[in-house]
Design a protein around this motif. Structure first.
Motif, PDB file in Angstrom:
ATOM      1  N   ASN A  95     -25.690  15.196  -7.804  1.00 30.45           N
ATOM      2  CA  ASN A  95     -24.928  15.732  -8.915  1.00 30.45           C
ATOM      3  C   ASN A  95     -25.126  17.241  -8.989  1.00 30.45           C
ATOM      4  OD1 ASN A  95     -23.401  15.949 -11.215  1.00 30.45           O
ATOM      5  ND2 ASN A  95     -24.927  15.050 -12.574  1.00 30.45           N
ATOM      6  N   ASP A  96     -23.997  17.998  -9.039  1.00 31.43           N
ATOM      7  CA  ASP A  96     -24.049  19.446  -9.252  1.00 31.43           C
ATOM      8  C   ASP A  96     -24.134  19.666 -10.761  1.00 31.43           C
ATOM      9  OD1 ASP A  96     -23.850  22.155  -9.251  1.00 31.43           O
ATOM     10  OD2 ASP A  96     -21.895  22.246  -8.244  1.00 31.43           O
ATOM     11  N   THR A  99     -21.509  22.134 -12.722  1.00 30.29           N
ATOM     12  CA  THR A  99     -20.126  21.673 -12.920  1.00 30.29           C
ATOM     13  C   THR A  99     -20.048  20.200 -13.295  1.00 30.29           C
ATOM     14  OG1 THR A  99     -19.895  21.131 -10.581  1.00 30.29           O
ATOM     15  CG2 THR A  99     -19.246  23.360 -11.269  1.00 30.29           C
ATOM     16  N   THR A 101     -20.302  17.573 -11.434  1.00 28.81           N
ATOM     17  CA  THR A 101     -19.506  16.798 -10.472  1.00 28.81           C
ATOM     18  C   THR A 101     -20.413  16.317  -9.348  1.00 28.81           C
ATOM     19  OG1 THR A 101     -18.956  18.795  -9.232  1.00 28.81           O
ATOM     20  CG2 THR A 101     -17.373  18.074 -10.897  1.00 28.81           C
ATOM     21  N   ARG A 103     -21.366  15.799  -5.572  1.00 26.05           N
ATOM     22  CA  ARG A 103     -21.125  16.506  -4.312  1.00 26.05           C
ATOM     23  C   ARG A 103     -21.302  15.595  -3.108  1.00 26.05           C
ATOM     24  NH1 ARG A 103     -17.914  19.378  -5.297  1.00 26.05           N
ATOM     25  NH2 ARG A 103     -18.220  21.462  -4.583  1.00 26.05           N
ATOM     26  N   ASP A 136     -19.457  12.954   1.721  1.00 25.61           N
ATOM     27  CA  ASP A 136     -19.451  14.199   0.952  1.00 25.61           C
ATOM     28  C   ASP A 136     -18.175  14.233   0.136  1.00 25.61           C
ATOM     29  OD1 ASP A 136     -21.859  15.211   1.914  1.00 25.61           O
ATOM     30  OD2 ASP A 136     -20.893  16.103   3.662  1.00 25.61           O
ATOM     31  N   PRO A 138     -15.549  16.513  -1.336  1.00 26.39           N
ATOM     32  CA  PRO A 138     -15.022  17.871  -1.398  1.00 26.39           C
ATOM     33  C   PRO A 138     -14.354  18.147  -2.752  1.00 26.39           C
ATOM     34  CG  PRO A 138     -13.889  16.564   0.286  1.00 26.39           C
ATOM     35  CD  PRO A 138     -14.871  15.687  -0.390  1.00 26.39           C
ATOM     36  N   ALA A 139     -14.039  19.392  -3.010  1.00 26.98           N
ATOM     37  CA  ALA A 139     -13.429  19.765  -4.284  1.00 26.98           C
ATOM     38  C   ALA A 139     -11.976  19.314  -4.377  1.00 26.98           C
ATOM     39  CB  ALA A 139     -13.521  21.280  -4.483  1.00 26.98           C
ATOM     40  N   LYS A 144     -11.093  14.285  -1.000  1.00 25.99           N
ATOM     41  CA  LYS A 144     -12.116  13.372  -1.523  1.00 25.99           C
ATOM     42  C   LYS A 144     -11.703  11.917  -1.307  1.00 25.99           C
ATOM     43  CE  LYS A 144     -14.413  12.128  -5.833  1.00 25.99           C
ATOM     44  NZ  LYS A 144     -14.518  12.423  -7.264  1.00 25.99           N
TER      45      LYS A 144
END
Length: 174
Positions: A95-96, A99, A101, A103, A136, A138-139, A144
């Motif tokens: 978890n970031d 933000t 979110t 990762r 992973d 992605p943004a 994703k």
């Protein structure tokens, strides 16, 4: 005189040890891990697989059909039937905090299976196999979704290989 100097005794002991080792190894059976014993290929090629309920279950089913028959497709008159129920979970593991979110994560594919003989309904093998694939996140949303789908496919392939090994083992004992 032969046994009194010690060299004859050591040769005799070595010879007896060699004979004992050869006798012990004669009972060993060594074969590759993913090989199938003779006769099992025909049995494993006559396994029908239940219809799929979703995309990941269909992926496991397709992989199993290929593993069972080598690409020849499903058998017309199956001697055995494999019933499957596949579930998928996507779990975030990194978890970031800034933000809030995810990762990175893990896609977990689980399959409950039951192998039966088609004519009698006798259960030959059953169990649950689980595989996880790392992913992973992605943004970009499409990237994703594609990463999750790729991870599902990798985990589904691994589950299919585990089930194939179980089925081959059960059929080799028959």
């Amino acid at each position: 005189m032969l046994l009194s100097d010690g060299t004859g005794l050591s040769r005799l002991v070595k010879a007896l040890a060699g004979i004992a080792l050869a006798g012990a190894l004669a009972g060993c059976q060594v074969r590759p891990l993913y090989s199938t014993p003779s006769g099992t290929e025909g049995k494993i090629a006559s396994v029908s697989i239940s219809e799929a309920g979703d995309r990941v279950e269909q992926q496991v089913r397709n992989d199993l059909i290929f593993l069972f028959t080598g690409g020849a497709g499903e058998p017309q008159n199956a001697t055995y039937h494999l019933e499957m129920d596949v579930s998928v979970r996507v779990v975030g593991v990194l978890n970031d905090v800034s933000t809030d979110t995810m990762r990175a994560g893990r896609v977990i594919v689980s399959a409950d299976y039951n192998l039966t003989q088609s004519d009698s309904g006798e259960t030959l093998a059953s169990g649950k196999r689980t595989a996880a694939a790392m992913v992973d996140f992605p943004a970009q949303e499409f990237a994703k979704l594609r990463a999750i789908r790729d991870a599902e496919n990798r985990a589904a392939r691994e589950v299919a290989e585990l089930i194939r090994a179980d089925v081959a083992s059960a059929l080799s004992r028959r």
